[in-house]
Design a protein around this motif. Structure first.
Motif, short mmCIF file in Angstrom:
data_model
loop_
_atom_site.label_atom_id
_atom_site.label_comp_id
_atom_site.label_asym_id
_atom_site.label_seq_id
_atom_site.Cartn_x
_atom_site.Cartn_y
_atom_site.Cartn_z
N TRP A 1 -7.43 2.12 1.66
CA TRP A 1 -6.27 1.80 0.83
C TRP A 1 -5.21 2.91 0.86
O TRP A 1 -4.02 2.62 0.93
N ALA B 1 -0.54 -9.93 -8.39
CA ALA B 1 -1.75 -9.18 -8.04
C ALA B 1 -2.54 -9.88 -6.94
O ALA B 1 -3.07 -9.23 -6.03
N GLY C 1 -1.08 -9.04 -3.73
CA GLY C 1 -1.44 -7.67 -3.35
C GLY C 1 -2.84 -7.56 -2.81
O GLY C 1 -3.09 -6.87 -1.80
N TRP C 2 -3.80 -8.26 -3.46
CA TRP C 2 -5.18 -8.23 -2.97
C TRP C 2 -5.28 -8.86 -1.59
O TRP C 2 -5.93 -8.33 -0.68
N THR D 1 -3.04 -9.35 0.74
CA THR D 1 -2.32 -8.66 1.82
C THR D 1 -2.72 -7.20 1.94
O THR D 1 -2.16 -6.47 2.77
N THR E 1 -2.03 -4.76 -0.07
CA THR E 1 -0.81 -3.99 -0.31
C THR E 1 -0.94 -3.25 -1.63
O THR E 1 -0.87 -3.86 -2.71
N TRP F 1 1.02 -1.10 -3.22
CA TRP F 1 2.16 -1.01 -4.14
C TRP F 1 2.33 -2.27 -4.96
O TRP F 1 2.80 -2.23 -6.10
N LEU F 2 1.93 -3.45 -4.42
CA LEU F 2 1.98 -4.68 -5.22
C LEU F 2 0.95 -4.63 -6.35
O LEU F 2 1.21 -5.09 -7.46
N LEU F 3 -0.21 -4.07 -6.07
CA LEU F 3 -1.24 -3.94 -7.10
C LEU F 3 -0.82 -2.93 -8.17
O LEU F 3 -1.07 -3.15 -9.36
#
Length: 628
Positions: free
Chosen positions: A47, A101, A104-105, A107, A109, A111-113
């Protein structure tokens, strides 16, 4: 209120939908945050390159940052808007945040999380003032402590289950990420469904004009709250608990992995025992408080937070295992049960600390300003939690171990407790009173609800012992100003307690006429301010166990202040070591046995024009009966 009736609130629409909305929100917050923290602790390199210890303190800090920025605005909205409608809006917002969220999970990503973490902070900020302002609108005064206890229990059980679910789901290979994303979205939808059943809760200030400048409104909010000194210091005490909890809880992932040498199940176990402790302590508050707001539990809770926090440090040093273990293997290792017991007891005493503070704030602040007061408390909570994250980062940077951080937190708690209780001695006085009636004596109350919840009144009672005022004060739902002989008022230790309680010393006219007149002036002023004033009309302790003739002071008081007079009678104290029983002191100390029974009976209020000494004497005599 019986223990079953405390839980019977869960079957009533005025409480249950709100409880489940709050529960599911707490569950989902922690499912998401914990899954993210576990992923970043046990699978960091896939991550980010940022150190896990830093992330474990940074992410909780980002979550509570919106509390600092938006709590004042949220408090205004909660006082202006009907609370059921506002709860449904907040739950819709949660659904949108969980969709972000999920993206984000899926992809991978980060920063989205992180954005979703901040979003859930905004969600919790908006719901916070609703959470505690809702209860006084729908619960009776005698239900408030029990209701707060159930809410706190539900909140921490939700936190526990969310943390457990987050830690277990994210570690489930190969579909852990997908399970977390789906579960968090499902919980948000269930919370939205529960919010539709919340009954209407009229806004206390619908005409309020919202100040959109969060900075000036935050300052104004805190300034208003600070005008009520007891409430403001209770807010500070509440915020200190969140500092303590944040500093301890944020270390659990690394503590479990690097110090206990456990896998993710050990982390789950630590969260489980701590959260269960909080839930147990919260529920016990109703039993220990006797259905009233008992702030005497707050010092008791603080003592436990320090004692078991210190022992957690020493227990951690005594732990010697270096092999990787799971939760079941940990339980069999020497020293592990001591660590877990410390965490449970920190949680239990945390419940004793936090629940009475919430109830005190709800009952003593301006009813039209409850949401904004809670919002002010949330601002302070956020500042303290941000400070906790900052302190943790600094201590780690200075080379402190996590057990050393536990020790520092426990010692700081002791210093903060001493400071707060010196500023508001009522906490300590109530603690000593609570300790007396829960150790040396067992006190039953009869019709204590006849003591009014608000407004002035004079309480009159028979005078049996040196601790009469402490027993009566501990049984009362609100503070009492006691009028007492100046010699008792000036006794060592007990005198300090009475001064702390703002007792009013009085002397006979022939002994000190100035002090007697000063006492009547102070009584009139206290009643004018809406206080309860208690006098012992006999003017002296009984030396026979019988009630002495009532003197005329009470008539003089009600002549100046036309307030109701409430007769009361103490039963069962005569013969204790605190009385003037002429019998052998040693024999008396043991004759009654440990935890001897006594009672306080409260009579029907008497109109001021009927409150003659003779009539009040007869009322108190009948209330006491034959039980001295």
């Amino acid at each position: 209120m019986s223990q079953s009736s405390q839980f019977s609130l869960l079957s009533q629409r005025r409480f249950a939908p709100f409880f489940w909305t709050q529960f599911l929100g707490a569950f989902n917050d922690n499912l998401f945050k914990t899954a993210l923290l576990v992923a970043l602790t046990y699978d960091a390199l896939s991550w980010t390159t940022i150190a896990p210890g830093l992330l474990n303190n940074l992410i909780p800090g980002l979550f509570i940052l919106p509390y600092v920025l938006f709590s004042a605005t949220a408090g205004q909205i909660a006082d202006k808007v009907e609370k059921g409608k506002l709860a449904r809006f907040v739950k819709l917002l949660e659904v949108g945040i969980m969709l972000v969220a999920c993206l984000g999970w899926m992809t991978h990503t980060l920063w989205l999380l992180i954005a979703a973490v901040v979003g859930m902070g905004v969600h919790s900020t908006l719901f916070g003032p609703v959470k505690y302002a809702y209860l006084p609108q729908h619960l009776k005064p005698e239900e408030l402590v029990g209701g707060n206890g159930v809410i706190e229990m539900g909140t921490f059980v939700g936190i526990l289950l969310g943390e457990v679910a987050g830690a277990l789901l994210v570690a489930h290979k190969p579909f852990g990420i997908e399970l977390v994303a789906g579960a968090s979205l499902l919980m948000a939808l269930l919370g939205l469904a529960a919010s539709w059943r919340i009954p209407a809760s009229p806004a206390p200030a619908p005409e309020l004009k919202i100040n959109h400048n969060f900075l000036t409104e935050s300052v104004r909010n805190l300034r208003f709250s600070s005008q009520n000194r007891t409430v403001f210091l209770s807010m500070l005490g509440n915020s200190w608990f969140w500092f303590y909890g944040a500093l301890v809880l944020s270390q659990f992932p690394v503590y479990a992995k690097d110090y206990l040498h456990g896998d993710h199940s050990v982390f789950v176990l630590l969260l489980t025992v701590f959260s269960l402790g909080i839930g147990i302590g919260s529920l016990l508050c109703e039993k220990l408080s006797g259905r009233k707001v008992e702030i005497g539990l707050v010092p008791f809770g603080s003592i436990g937070l320090s004692l078991f926090g210190i022992d957690l440090y020493f227990a951690s040093l005594a732990y010697t295992n270096t092999a990787t273990v799971d939760a079941f293997a940990l339980l069999a290792l020497p020293g592990s049960l001591r660590i877990l017991a410390d965490l449970v007891l920190i949680g239990v005493f945390g419940g004793f600390f936090i629940v009475p503070l919430f109830a005190l704030i709800q009952t003593r602040c301006d009813p039209k300003h409850v949401s904004r007061t809670i919002a002010g408390m949330n601002i302070l909570n956020a500042l303290f939690m941000v400070a906790a994250a900052g302190v943790a980062i600094v201590l780690l940077g200075q080379g402190f171990s996590i057990p050393q951080m536990f020790l520092v937190t426990a010692l700081l708690n002791a210093l903060v407790a001493i400071y707060i209780f010196s500023l508001v001695p009522e906490f300590l006085m109530r603690f000593l009173a609570w300790l007396l009636i829960h150790t040396i004596h067992r006190v039953a109350t009869v019709d204590v609800e006849r003591i009014p919840d608000e407004g002035p009144a004079v309480l009159v009672c028979n005078h049996v012992s040196y601790v009469d005022a402490i027993v009566i004060g501990a049984a009362s739902p609100r503070p009492i100003r006691f009028v007492m002989d100046h010699r008792i008022f000036n006794m060592p230790l007990l005198g300090w307690i009475f001064r702390t309680a703002k007792a009013i010393p009085i002397a006979p006219a022939k002994e000190d006429p100035f002090l007697m007149e000063r006492a009547f002036i102070d009584i009139a002023e206290a009643l004018h301010q809406g206080d309860l004033v208690c006098i012992f009309p006999e003017g002296k302790l009984t030396s026979t166990g019988e009630i002495n003739e009532f003197r005329g002071g009470v008539a003089k008081i009600v002549e100046r202040s036309k307030v109701p007079v409430i007769p009361m009678a103490l039963r069962g104290l005569w013969g204790s070591v605190f009385t003037r029983d002429p019998g052998n002191l040693f024999e008396r100390s043991f004759a009654r046995g440990w935890r001897s029974k006594l009672a306080l009976a409260v009579g029907v209020p008497v109109a001021p024009q009927e409150a003659t000494p003779e009539y009040l004497y007869e009322q108190v005599r009948v209330l006491r009966g034959e039980w001295k």
